[in-house]
Design an enzyme around this catalytic site. Structure first.
Site, PDB file in Angstrom:
ATOM      1  N   ASP A 145       0.690  -1.399  -0.270  1.00 10.12           N
ATOM      2  CA  ASP A 145       0.296   0.324  -0.157  1.00 10.12           C
ATOM      3  C   ASP A 145       1.198   1.186  -0.055  1.00 10.12           C
ATOM      4  O   ASP A 145       2.229   1.328   0.525  1.00 10.12           O
ATOM      5  CB  ASP A 145      -0.873   0.020   0.243  1.00 10.12           C
ATOM      6  CG  ASP A 145      -0.177   0.039   2.625  1.00 10.12           C
ATOM      7  OD1 ASP A 145       0.679  -0.920   2.399  1.00 10.12           O
ATOM      8  OD2 ASP A 145      -0.361   0.951   3.450  1.00 10.12           O
ATOM      9  N   GLU A 151       0.255  -1.341   5.314  1.00  8.57           N
ATOM     10  CA  GLU A 151       1.503  -0.914   6.756  1.00  8.57           C
ATOM     11  C   GLU A 151       0.905   1.109   6.562  1.00  8.57           C
ATOM     12  O   GLU A 151       1.301   0.845   7.802  1.00  8.57           O
ATOM     13  CB  GLU A 151       2.682  -1.199   5.538  1.00  8.57           C
ATOM     14  CG  GLU A 151       3.456  -1.260   6.329  1.00  8.57           C
ATOM     15  CD  GLU A 151       4.112   0.918   6.232  1.00  8.57           C
ATOM     16  OE1 GLU A 151       5.086   0.726   7.507  1.00  8.57           O
ATOM     17  OE2 GLU A 151       3.643   1.617   5.891  1.00  8.57           O
ATOM     18  N   HIS A 205       4.958  10.591   1.884  1.00 11.06           N
ATOM     19  CA  HIS A 205       3.975  11.014   2.231  1.00 11.06           C
ATOM     20  C   HIS A 205       3.402  12.453   2.158  1.00 11.06           C
ATOM     21  O   HIS A 205       2.452  13.059   2.985  1.00 11.06           O
ATOM     22  CB  HIS A 205       3.919  10.307   3.302  1.00 11.06           C
ATOM     23  CG  HIS A 205       4.029   9.356   4.285  1.00 11.06           C
ATOM     24  ND1 HIS A 205       3.860   9.268   5.848  1.00 11.06           N
ATOM     25  CD2 HIS A 205       4.280   8.031   3.117  1.00 11.06           C
ATOM     26  CE1 HIS A 205       3.860   8.114   5.686  1.00 11.06           C
ATOM     27  NE2 HIS A 205       4.362   7.218   4.490  1.00 11.06           N
TER      28      HIS A 205
END
Length: 516
Positions: free
Chosen positions: A84, A155, A466
């Protein structure tokens, strides 16, 4: 199985097999908890190549590859990465043309030696690690012992895959995690952590008469990884928006309609929006107050997040939060911790304990916010989480701890580390560095279900994980491939140069291969 045509952006990148697999990962959506289509694709891909592939009860994909000729009795190696990715995007001004991570492919481009996604996350974390593993599974020319590829799910949203790993599933005694982001460094430890989720029901009140409704958007922050980037003191859009709202409360009778910010607990919040109502006579003063705040915050964040901007537009509403709930939420969020709590004294230069206020969603009917707490020591994360729970308890607001996961305790005298350092020096003519990371790797949870597993982590250079604009250095991916294949060959043949059932470091017996 027919192969989709590779995106031209990958066409001449080397090693070609690694980039072809990463192109597949960019094409197939892989949000946390929605990795099923990608997992099924990779399972079929493996079976079509004569590899063993199965999905465990937690949803992880385990692919096994037999040892190369003559290496059947050498130590088994587990190659591990997660399927993921964190899904973050830059919103368009009208908020009508957003990227849909459930169906839209990631669109990378090349720029100055990097592969980057400008308006979304790229998914190099941990897609490049997955691509490296798939290339190993596919390449019949490599020298290696028995290989197990563990591709975990969920995760980024709680480590659900690693948490659900059943004892005894893995047979290898050595594990290479490919989920770190600084080429030239071997990671031998990581932080553990837990979540604090706050919930509070509210009683809405009608919009007061003669009040004007406005929407305030705070945007333009860089965001980033809530562990890796927590120490650089980038702006937290939620905390900054709360400061603005509390100041406006002092200037006029402000009634809050909604407050939203952040989209992932493990990403620094880049954007926040507030819908509010003020007396008609005060509405005209809002733009000047917001311009002053924009200037002040840009000055505070100079050199770190000076791209911040605050916009104001008309809006509509029929209900507002009660005065009591508004006071509780804004005071609590203002007082809530965010950022570095303590630096490690045992591992200089590494954050020991931190917290990220990652998401908030307030409406007239209910509100919630989410914190992610990390620490190299369990007592550190638990103490900080308890402080957050206590803070909200003062107002009778429910805050619950959940999802605790262990850290990975470093072993600086690990035989696997010694071997990998030796291979790195041989291949690249320089010394590597050993690090502990203030982020959550799955190694701690895997070690809990498989004690005695010797582990180490490395990977290419990734920046901005991120957050939109995430990028991976192209050359470092090639270096990581060269290192990975050299380590596998050295483990199989023996660092002492002889084929053996012993795992050797500089010719000295270190680990015995486990019978399969």
């Amino acid at each position: 199985m027919p192969q989709a045509r590779i995106d031209p952006v990958f066409s001449d990148l080397q090693p070609a097999a690694v980039w072809e697999h990463f192109a597949t990962l960019c094409r197939i959506p892989r949000q946390s908890k929605a990795e099923g289509p990608l997992r099924d694709h990779l399972r079929q891909w493996a079976l079509a190549r004569g590899l063993s592939a199965k999905v465990d009860a937690a949803g992880n994909l385990l692919i096994s590859k037999a040892a190369s000729a003559g290496m059947q009795d050498t130590p088994g190696v587990v190659l591990q990465a997660h399927l993921d990715m964190v899904c973050q995007q830059d919103w368009q001004n009208d908020r009508t043309t957003a990227h849909d991570f459930s169906r839209d492919p990631v669109r990378p481009l090349r720029r100055d030696g990097w592969l980057v996604a400008d308006e979304t996350t790229l998914g190099a974390d941990n897609g490049v690690g997955v691509a490296l593993i798939l290339a190993v599974l596919e390449d019949g020319s490599l020298i290696h012992g028995p290989i197990e590829a563990l591709l975990t799910v969920d995760e980024e949203a709680g480590m659900g895959g690693a948490r659900g790993l059943q004892p005894g599933l893995l047979h290898g005694r050595l594990l290479l995690n490919l989920d770190t982001e600084e080429w030239g460094e071997f990671f031998v430890g990581c932080a553990g952590g837990l979540d604090v989720v706050v919930r509070r029901d509210s009683t809405p009140e009608p919009l007061p008469a003669a009040f004007t409704v406005r929407r305030i958007d705070l945007r333009g922050l860089r965001g980033g990884h809530s562990g890796v980037d927590i120490h650089v003191q980038r702006g937290n859009a939620i905390k900054l928006m709360v400061r603005v709202l509390r100041d406006l409360e002092r200037r006029c009778t402000l009634r809050l309609v909604e407050l939203t910010g952040g989209s992932a607990r493990n990403a620094l919040p880049r954007e926040a929006s507030a819908t509010l109502a003020v007396p008609d006579g005060d509405a005209a003063h809002l733009p000047s107050s917001l311009r002053a705040w924009e200037s002040l915050l840009r000055q505070e964040l100079l050199g770190v997040d000076e791209g911040l901007r605050i916009d104001c537009a008309g809006a509509s509403a029929e209900r507002v939060l009660s005065a009591r709930d508004q006071a509780v939420w804004l005071a609590s969020l203002h007082a809530a911790p965010h950022g570095v709590r303590r630096w490690s004294r045992s591992v200089p230069g590494v954050v020991e304990t931190s917290n990220n206020l990652g998401m908030v969603a307030l409406t007239p009917h209910a509100g919630s916010c989410d914190f992610m707490v990390r620490s190299l020591i369990e007592s550190g994360s638990r103490e900080l989480a308890d402080e957050i729970v206590s803070l909200f308890a003062l107002s009778g607001t429910v805050a619950e701890k959940s999802g605790e996961y262990p850290g990975w305790a470093p072993n600086p005298v690990s035989p696997l580390l010694a071997l990998c350092q030796s291979v790195y020096q041989r291949e690249f003519g320089e010394d590597s560095r050993v690090q502990v990371i203030h982020a959550g790797l799955e190694c701690g949870l895997i070690a809990a279900s498989h004690p005695g597993l010797e582990m180490l982590s490395f990977g290419p250079t990734i920046r901005g994980a991120h957050a939109p604009g995430e990028r991976v250095e192209i050359d470092s991916v090639g270096h990581a491939w060269r290192l990975l294949t050299a380590i596998l060959a050295t483990i199989a043949i023996g660092a002492g140069g002889e084929r053996s059932t012993d795992f050797r470091v500089n010719g000295v017996k270190a680990l015995k291969a486990v019978p399969r």
